[in-house]
Enzyme design. Structure first.
Site, PDB file in Angstrom:
ATOM      1  CG  ASP A  12      -1.866  -1.195   1.212  1.00 51.32           C
ATOM      2  OD1 ASP A  12      -2.201  -1.675   0.117  1.00 51.32           O
ATOM      3  OD2 ASP A  12      -2.235  -1.658   2.305  1.00 51.32           O
ATOM      4  CE  LYS A  15       2.296  -2.440  -4.351  1.00 51.25           C
ATOM      5  NZ  LYS A  15       2.054  -2.068  -2.943  1.00 51.25           N
ATOM      6  N   GLY A  39      -4.575  -4.227  -3.786  1.00 59.01           N
ATOM      7  CA  GLY A  39      -5.550  -3.187  -4.091  1.00 59.01           C
ATOM      8  C   GLY A  39      -4.763  -1.957  -4.476  1.00 59.01           C
ATOM      9  CG  HIS A  40      -2.001  -2.025  -6.972  1.00 58.91           C
ATOM     10  ND1 HIS A  40      -1.079  -2.568  -7.822  1.00 58.91           N
ATOM     11  CD2 HIS A  40      -1.751  -2.575  -5.758  1.00 58.91           C
ATOM     12  CE1 HIS A  40      -0.302  -3.419  -7.147  1.00 58.91           C
ATOM     13  NE2 HIS A  40      -0.704  -3.443  -5.904  1.00 58.91           N
ATOM     14  CB  THR A 128      -6.511 -10.201   1.641  1.00 56.89           C
ATOM     15  OG1 THR A 128      -6.028 -11.225   0.771  1.00 56.89           O
ATOM     16  CG2 THR A 128      -5.425  -9.156   1.878  1.00 56.89           C
ATOM     17  CD  GLN A 221       0.744  -8.911  -2.535  1.00 58.47           C
ATOM     18  OE1 GLN A 221       1.417  -9.586  -3.285  1.00 58.47           O
ATOM     19  NE2 GLN A 221      -0.491  -8.549  -2.847  1.00 58.47           N
TER      20      GLN A 221
HETATM   21  P1  GDP Z   1      -0.785   0.338  -3.551  1.00 60.62           P
HETATM   22  O1  GDP Z   1      -1.381  -0.937  -3.075  1.00 60.62           O
HETATM   23  O2  GDP Z   1       0.689   0.407  -3.316  1.00 60.62           O
HETATM   24  O3  GDP Z   1      -1.140   0.679  -4.968  1.00 60.62           O
HETATM   25  O4  GDP Z   1      -1.422   1.488  -2.628  1.00 60.62           O
HETATM   26  P2  GDP Z   1      -2.963   1.625  -2.194  1.00 60.62           P
HETATM   27  O5  GDP Z   1      -3.755   2.093  -3.353  1.00 60.62           O
HETATM   28  O6  GDP Z   1      -3.427   0.398  -1.507  1.00 60.62           O
HETATM   29  O7  GDP Z   1      -2.855   2.718  -1.048  1.00 60.62           O
HETATM   30  C1  GDP Z   1      -2.325   3.975  -1.281  1.00 60.62           C
HETATM   31  C2  GDP Z   1      -3.410   5.012  -0.908  1.00 60.62           C
HETATM   32  O8  GDP Z   1      -2.810   6.283  -0.776  1.00 60.62           O
HETATM   33  C3  GDP Z   1      -4.475   5.170  -1.958  1.00 60.62           C
HETATM   34  O9  GDP Z   1      -5.683   5.519  -1.331  1.00 60.62           O
HETATM   35  C4  GDP Z   1      -3.959   6.333  -2.808  1.00 60.62           C
HETATM   36  O10 GDP Z   1      -4.992   7.044  -3.467  1.00 60.62           O
HETATM   37  C5  GDP Z   1      -3.324   7.179  -1.751  1.00 60.62           C
HETATM   38  N1  GDP Z   1      -2.166   7.972  -2.170  1.00 60.62           N
HETATM   39  C6  GDP Z   1      -1.201   7.666  -3.078  1.00 60.62           C
HETATM   40  N2  GDP Z   1      -0.244   8.618  -3.089  1.00 60.62           N
HETATM   41  C7  GDP Z   1      -0.593   9.528  -2.162  1.00 60.62           C
HETATM   42  C8  GDP Z   1       0.009  10.735  -1.686  1.00 60.62           C
HETATM   43  O11 GDP Z   1       1.078  11.137  -2.100  1.00 60.62           O
HETATM   44  N3  GDP Z   1      -0.669  11.413  -0.703  1.00 60.62           N
HETATM   45  C9  GDP Z   1      -1.855  10.983  -0.207  1.00 60.62           C
HETATM   46  N4  GDP Z   1      -2.434  11.710   0.757  1.00 60.62           N
HETATM   47  N5  GDP Z   1      -2.445   9.844  -0.632  1.00 60.62           N
HETATM   48  C10 GDP Z   1      -1.815   9.128  -1.581  1.00 60.62           C
HETATM   49  P1  IMO Z   2      -0.929  -4.171  -2.238  1.00 56.34           P
HETATM   50  O1  IMO Z   2      -0.480  -4.745  -3.572  1.00 56.34           O
HETATM   51  C1  IMO Z   2      -0.957  -4.597   2.090  1.00 56.34           C
HETATM   52  C2  IMO Z   2      -1.021  -8.677   3.702  1.00 56.34           C
HETATM   53  C3  IMO Z   2      -2.268  -9.126   4.422  1.00 56.34           C
HETATM   54  C4  IMO Z   2      -1.670 -10.105   5.412  1.00 56.34           C
HETATM   55  C5  IMO Z   2      -0.565 -10.764   4.590  1.00 56.34           C
HETATM   56  C6  IMO Z   2      -0.955 -12.071   3.951  1.00 56.34           C
HETATM   57  O2  IMO Z   2      -2.222  -3.458  -2.303  1.00 56.34           O
HETATM   58  O3  IMO Z   2       0.161  -3.395  -1.608  1.00 56.34           O
HETATM   59  P2  IMO Z   2      -2.498 -12.742   1.885  1.00 56.34           P
HETATM   60  O4  IMO Z   2      -3.919 -12.403   1.573  1.00 56.34           O
HETATM   61  O5  IMO Z   2      -1.515 -12.316   0.858  1.00 56.34           O
HETATM   62  O6  IMO Z   2      -2.326 -14.178   2.269  1.00 56.34           O
HETATM   63  O7  IMO Z   2      -2.163 -11.897   3.238  1.00 56.34           O
HETATM   64  O8  IMO Z   2      -0.220  -9.827   3.590  1.00 56.34           O
HETATM   65  N1  IMO Z   2      -1.248  -8.166   2.333  1.00 56.34           N
HETATM   66  C7  IMO Z   2      -1.187  -6.870   1.993  1.00 56.34           C
HETATM   67  N2  IMO Z   2      -0.986  -5.774   2.748  1.00 56.34           N
HETATM   68  N3  IMO Z   2      -1.079  -4.481   0.757  1.00 56.34           N
HETATM   69  C8  IMO Z   2      -1.253  -5.571  -0.026  1.00 56.34           C
HETATM   70  O9  IMO Z   2      -1.239  -5.506  -1.370  1.00 56.34           O
HETATM   71  C9  IMO Z   2      -1.350  -6.838   0.595  1.00 56.34           C
HETATM   72  N4  IMO Z   2      -1.531  -8.093   0.148  1.00 56.34           N
HETATM   73  C10 IMO Z   2      -1.455  -8.883   1.211  1.00 56.34           C
HETATM   74  O10 IMO Z   2      -2.904  -8.041   5.067  1.00 56.34           O
HETATM   75  O11 IMO Z   2      -1.058  -9.408   6.467  1.00 56.34           O
HETATM   76 MG    MG Z   3      -2.907  -1.608  -1.780  1.00 54.61          MG
END
Ligand code: GDP
Ligand code: IMO
Ligand code: MG
Length: 425
Positions: A12, A15, A39-40, A128, A221
């Site tokens: 998270d 990416k 979840g991207h 998850t 991840q």
């Molecule tokens: P990913 O899994 O690495 O793609 O990241 P996620 O989408 O799960 O979580 C990142 C969250 O931070 C999302 O809600 C994005 O919209 C938000 N986000 C990304 N870059 C920034 C930033 O620079 N500032 C803020 N406030 N939010 C951001």
């Molecule tokens: P993105 O790509 C954050 C965590 C789960 C749990 C562990 C194992 O959005 O960054 P799993 O379902 O893979 O067996 O869970 O890994 N986890 C993540 N945490 N971002 C993710 O993906 C994750 N995918 C799995 O919360 O701790």
């Molecule tokens: Mg994510």
């Protein structure tokens, strides 16, 4: 060449946003591991979109998006994701291909995930519950299904054989279930999938490289959730590190170019497992609210804490990071001071910069360096020179410590909220 973008923390990091930002520079964007646990989030033109299995280059019409062999794909989630994209008029039959060798998640994998977690009780991983671990287990046990199998006349028989094995395990765990609806959804999704381009994606990737196209491998991840190097057993079931690109797409190590390592200006973690710099207090809650730190896949609150340099250095080492991307800097605008963990103190008093093997079993005490906060809005800032002096000092310190340039600084969720410092590639 293949450039890689991957998370250096526990996932998270942002990416999805950065792949979307970089995608116009690339002709191919490919996922190499993970699955619907990811979840991207992408935000542009006032739209927010969360992708789980589909690469984050999908909104850039000139990019070919590949779901690689190293991914585990859930057909039901895939259909839902595609349906949610329908309103954007994307040409998905042309812009998206899926490896026939991609491992398949079937409904009983999700049940097994739940059964294993329930049996672990308080020691649960915090999965998850998307069936990731069980699907990768079946792949390694050489009994799983692959996407290409849906084209075989024996597919249903193969599926039933696997499900029978799963039912026996579920019986052992006395786990109650009803498969009627999910089986229906699964076979509807299989028919849906047949309309997509199933390919031997290792050829597509290598032909693209040979034609001089630029490929971006999108990690899911984060490095600290890697099956080998993460805080085992509180990890995911794939190699989230750069090494996973070679096996997850079928590219040779010498084809790898830039490795973009992405990290938040603080840390978050979802699920169980060690988190040395965790803030279990009001400050942690303020960061969670300000950063909207709630899972993009499960909605769970993310644990929050200070930036952890020993962990970040470890990830940089494992991945051979060549450029850093610093995310969510704006979230720290609210703070009077900002801390960074520089070392850990072990229970025996030893001070270390290394992650101990038994991190899951011992309490390490983080040693912090404190910075004055910048305490102002960063909205609309476009260049590095515009940054408040306190933030520049913080970034300069990190660059000196990590010995790698920080090329981008992200100041908000939108595609446009980004400060570019150096040329990328
Ligand atoms: P990913 O899994 O690495 O793609 O990241 P996620 O989408 O799960 O979580 C990142 C969250 O931070 C999302 O809600 C994005 O919209 C938000 N986000 C990304 N870059 C920034 C930033 O620079 N500032 C803020 N406030 N939010 C951001
Ligand atoms: P993105 O790509 C954050 C965590 C789960 C749990 C562990 C194992 O959005 O960054 P799993 O379902 O893979 O067996 O869970 O890994 N986890 C993540 N945490 N971002 C993710 O993906 C994750 N995918 C799995 O919360 O701790
Ligand atoms: Mg994510």
């Amino acid at each position: 060449m293949v450039d890689i973008l991957l998370g250096l923390q526990w996932g998270d990091e942002g990416k999805g946003k950065i792949v979307d930002v970089l995608a116009p520079e690339y002709q191919v964007v490919a996922r190499f591991q993970g699955g619907p646990n990811a979840g991207h989030t992408l935000e542009f033109d006032g739209i927010k979109h969360v992708l789980h299995q589909i690469p984050s280059g999908i909104f850039r019409e000139d990019a070919l998006n590949i779901i690689g062999n190293g991914v585990v794909l859930d057909p039901i989630v895939f259909k839902k994701e595609i349906d949610a994209l329908a309103k954007y008029n994307l040409d998905l039959k042309k812009n998206l291909v899926i490896s026939k060798k991609t491992a398949m998640i079937v409904p009983t994998h999700r049940l097994l995930d739940a059964a294993y977690e329930k049996a672990k009780g308080a020691a649960k991983i915090g999965s998850t519950l998307r069936g990731i671990g069980p699907a990768y287990s079946d792949k390694v046990a050489r009994q799983g299904l692959r996407l290409g199998d849906i084209l075989s006349p024996n597919f249903e028989a193969k599926y039933n054989e696997l499900v029978e094995k799963h039912k026996q395990i579920l019986g052992f765990y006395q786990f109650e279930f009803d498969l009627t609806e999910s089986t229906k959804d699964f076979f509807a999704a299989i028919e849906f999938l047949k309309d997509f381009n199933l390919v031997d994606s290792e050829y597509v990737v290598n032909e693209s490289i040979n034609q001089g196209k630029k490929v971006l491998a999108e990690g899911a991840q984060g490095s600290l959730l890697d099956i080998d190097f993460g805080s085992y057993p509180f990890v995911t079931s794939s190699n989230t590190t750069a090494a996973g690109v070679c096996s997850g797409l079928g590219v040779a190590p010498r084809q790898v170019g830039e490795v973009f390592g992405i990290f938040k200006a603080y840390c978050t973690r979802v699920g169980s497992g060690p988190f040395p710099t965790e803030l279990n207090d009001d400050l942690g809650e303020r960061i969670r609210q300000e950063g909207r730190e709630f899972g993009a896949t499960t909605g769970r609150p993310r644990r929050t804490g200070w930036l952890d340099l020993p962990a970040l250095k470890y990830s940089i080492m494992l991945n051979g990071v060549t450029q850093l991307i610093m995310m969510k800097v704006d979230v720290l605008n609210i703070l009077e001071e900002v801390k960074v963990c520089t070392h850990y103190k072990l229970p025996n008093g030893e001070i270390t910069e290394q992650l101990p093997y038994d991190l899951c079993d011992i309490e390490v005490e983080p040693i912090y360096k404190t910075f004055k906060g910048w305490n102002c809005s960063l909205a609309g800032l476009q260049t590095y020179d515009d940054l408040p002096a306190e933030l520049s000092a913080y970034i300069d310190y990190l660059e000196a410590e990590l010995n790698i340039p920080i090329s981008f600084i992200s100041t908000g969720p939108d595609r446009e909220a980004i400060i570019l410092r150096e040329a990328i590639a």
